[in-house]
Design a protein around this motif. Sequence first.
Motif, PDB file in Angstrom:
ATOM      1  N   GLY A   1      43.908  75.493  14.907  1.00 34.49           N
ATOM      2  CA  GLY A   1      43.579  76.888  14.620  1.00 34.49           C
ATOM      3  C   GLY A   1      42.334  77.426  15.275  1.00 34.49           C
ATOM      4  O   GLY A   1      41.903  78.544  14.963  1.00 34.49           O
ATOM      5  N   TYR A   2      41.730  76.667  16.182  1.00 35.53           N
ATOM      6  CA  TYR A   2      40.534  77.154  16.868  1.00 35.53           C
ATOM      7  C   TYR A   2      40.924  78.034  18.054  1.00 35.53           C
ATOM      8  O   TYR A   2      41.961  77.824  18.689  1.00 35.53           O
ATOM      9  N   ASP A   3      40.061  79.004  18.350  1.00 40.02           N
ATOM     10  CA  ASP A   3      40.269  79.855  19.522  1.00 40.02           C
ATOM     11  C   ASP A   3      39.652  79.249  20.771  1.00 40.02           C
ATOM     12  O   ASP A   3      40.097  79.519  21.880  1.00 40.02           O
ATOM     13  N   VAL A   4      38.612  78.450  20.563  1.00 42.61           N
ATOM     14  CA  VAL A   4      37.899  77.825  21.674  1.00 42.61           C
ATOM     15  C   VAL A   4      37.559  76.387  21.299  1.00 42.61           C
ATOM     16  O   VAL A   4      37.152  76.119  20.162  1.00 42.61           O
ATOM     17  N   ALA A   5      37.738  75.486  22.247  1.00 40.01           N
ATOM     18  CA  ALA A   5      37.248  74.116  22.099  1.00 40.01           C
ATOM     19  C   ALA A   5      36.265  73.895  23.244  1.00 40.01           C
ATOM     20  O   ALA A   5      36.652  73.920  24.412  1.00 40.01           O
ATOM     21  N   ALA A   6      34.987  73.720  22.910  1.00 36.30           N
ATOM     22  CA  ALA A   6      33.942  73.659  23.933  1.00 36.30           C
ATOM     23  C   ALA A   6      33.186  72.339  23.845  1.00 36.30           C
ATOM     24  O   ALA A   6      33.013  71.775  22.760  1.00 36.30           O
ATOM     25  N   ALA A   7      32.732  71.877  25.005  1.00 34.43           N
ATOM     26  CA  ALA A   7      31.998  70.615  25.065  1.00 34.43           C
ATOM     27  C   ALA A   7      30.498  70.865  24.976  1.00 34.43           C
ATOM     28  O   ALA A   7      29.976  71.812  25.575  1.00 34.43           O
ATOM     29  N   ARG A   8      29.830  69.986  24.226  1.00 32.93           N
ATOM     30  CA  ARG A   8      28.370  70.098  24.065  1.00 32.93           C
ATOM     31  C   ARG A   8      27.738  68.772  24.459  1.00 32.93           C
ATOM     32  O   ARG A   8      28.064  67.718  23.905  1.00 32.93           O
ATOM     33  N   ARG A   9      26.845  68.835  25.425  1.00 33.17           N
ATOM     34  CA  ARG A   9      26.180  67.623  25.899  1.00 33.17           C
ATOM     35  C   ARG A   9      25.050  67.256  24.943  1.00 33.17           C
ATOM     36  O   ARG A   9      24.131  68.049  24.722  1.00 33.17           O
TER      37      ARG A   9
END
Length: 309
Positions: free
Chosen positions: A112-120
């Motif tokens: 259900g997420y609109d964005v999946a983003a990577a965090r260093r």
Amino acid sequence: MSLLSIVAPCFNEEESVEIFLEEIQKTLKDYNFEVIYVNDGSRDNTLKNIKYLASKNSNVRYISFSRNFGKESAIYAGLTYASGDFVCLMDVDLQHPPKLLPEMMESVLNEGYDVAAARRVSRKGEPRIKSFFSHLFYKVFNRISEIDLVEGATDYRIMTRQVVDSVLDLPEYNRFSKGLFQWVGFDTKWIDYENVERAAGESTWSFWGLVKYSGEGVVAFTTLPLTISMILGTIFSVLAFGYLIFIVIRYLLYSDPVQGYPTIMCSLLLLGGIQLLSIGALGKYLEKTYFEAKNRPIFIVKESNIDGE
């Protein structure tokens, strides 16, 4: 099956484009995807190698600019030409690990997420001074801007078509994508990863280039420097007027001539520096307005294998 468009900006990445595609193919062998290389005016064999890959793989697309317009323009161009139901932004040097892609796809497909983003979460292998100033930038930016940036956030993310269209609805010339992604909102899942070294080649980002880019972000999302200039001007005007009254009263009461050449010079230099700083801040905002008013295109495509180009 939903189509995933992977947008990969490239500038002098002749050694990385093939390695990148091989890793993507291994990771996404069970997915329907396309890779869109955006050649940002490379001066090496990047475009030649991309064309070779496109001739051997039907799902490889490319856009080649007429000159170097910068990564922000390349990102905007890639989002513009991506046709997928989901769009992924990645660096072609593999510092954005492809192994995260299945988890990111699962997040937007089924969670259900609109964005999946990577965090260093670490900067292992980077100079300490670069890490220090990066941490300082996020801390200062979040204090003074209207939005909050997640420390360590990267451009590496998968977005739904709705999110992509929302970003494209912001056609400003001076772009700071990290801020724009936060500004449009939507539900985001952050996925942590450790810093990864480049697969090949050398980074084209210099320390001063990153400082300049950070300054662009501050100007794009806050007018605090202008407010500070106004506050400093008001404070020093009040102090100067008060000091003037003090000098007049002192002379009338004690007939004491005004002394203090060093004090006067320090005051002049201090006020002059503040004035120049204020004019510089005002000029920076005026510069942004100037370029926006020109309404020039964000990028110019020289050649492409995408339909219609």
